[in-house]
Design a protein around this motif. Structure first.
Motif, short mmCIF file in Angstrom:
data_model
loop_
_atom_site.label_atom_id
_atom_site.label_comp_id
_atom_site.label_asym_id
_atom_site.label_seq_id
_atom_site.Cartn_x
_atom_site.Cartn_y
_atom_site.Cartn_z
N PRO A 1 27.06 -48.39 -44.91
CA PRO A 1 27.89 -47.76 -46.03
C PRO A 1 27.52 -46.47 -46.46
O PRO A 1 26.19 -46.11 -46.17
CB PRO A 1 28.13 -48.56 -47.17
CG PRO A 1 26.99 -49.54 -47.17
CD PRO A 1 26.58 -49.56 -45.57
N ALA A 2 28.18 -45.36 -46.54
CA ALA A 2 27.78 -43.95 -46.75
C ALA A 2 26.92 -43.84 -47.82
O ALA A 2 25.94 -43.12 -47.77
CB ALA A 2 29.01 -43.15 -46.99
N SER A 3 27.05 -44.76 -48.89
CA SER A 3 26.32 -44.75 -50.10
C SER A 3 24.90 -45.17 -49.86
O SER A 3 23.92 -44.83 -50.56
CB SER A 3 26.62 -45.72 -51.15
OG SER A 3 26.84 -46.86 -50.69
N ALA A 4 24.46 -45.83 -48.55
CA ALA A 4 23.14 -46.40 -48.39
C ALA A 4 22.70 -45.19 -47.41
O ALA A 4 21.38 -45.45 -47.10
CB ALA A 4 23.35 -47.71 -47.71
N PRO B 1 21.23 -42.27 -47.88
CA PRO B 1 20.27 -41.67 -48.53
C PRO B 1 18.90 -42.55 -48.43
O PRO B 1 17.65 -42.01 -47.90
CB PRO B 1 20.28 -41.21 -49.79
CG PRO B 1 21.92 -41.11 -49.80
CD PRO B 1 22.34 -42.07 -48.88
#
Length: 145
Positions: free
Chosen positions: A46-49, A51
């Protein structure tokens, strides 16, 4: 094992070789971008992971650089070599962890449906260099100091 063998320069050379192969692996993975193609393999991250993933990759690249510096310092230190013996032990186990992380990546590159031969060859090379680092790291650790 000859006591006169200088393992530190060998380890530095092997780590630099490993890092260059890793950079080539990443670079060749992105090469389709320069030919109007997507290099993307279906991602389940997922994009949130992202970083966290980028930070992990940064650490994965920086730790061998730190190891190279510490190997050079250990090899050129005025203090007796026995003072660096704990680092030799840590380095060996550190190199084993890196070799272990290369194996699943190699397997993943082989089994991915659109596997590219250049990526598999580079991962085979990375795994081979890693095993040489393990061997040389073991010899350096066990060398009389």
């Amino acid at each position: 094992m000859l006591s006169g063998t200088r393992h530190a320069p060998r380890l530095i050379t092997l780590w630099i070789t490993w890092l260059l192969a890793m950079l080539f692996h990443v670079d060749l993975g992105l090469m389709p971008l320069f030919h109007g193609q997507s290099p993307e393999i279906e991602s389940h991250v997922p994009a949130s992971a992202l970083p966290l993933l980028f930070g992990a990759m940064l650490g994965y690249f920086l730790l061998p650089l730190i190891a190279i510096v510490l190997i050079a310092y250990a090899d050129t230190a005025a203090a007796p070599a026995r003072h660096w013996r704990p680092w030799r032990r840590i380095h060996f186990w550190f190199s084993v962890v890196y070799s272990i992380t290369n194996l699943p990546h190699l397997i993943a590159d082989i089994v991915v449906p659109d596997a590219r031969p250049d990526q598999i060859v580079l991962m085979l090379a990375l795994t081979g260099f890693g095993l040489l680092i393990n061997l040389e790291g073991w010899r350096w650790w066990k060398q009389n100091a």
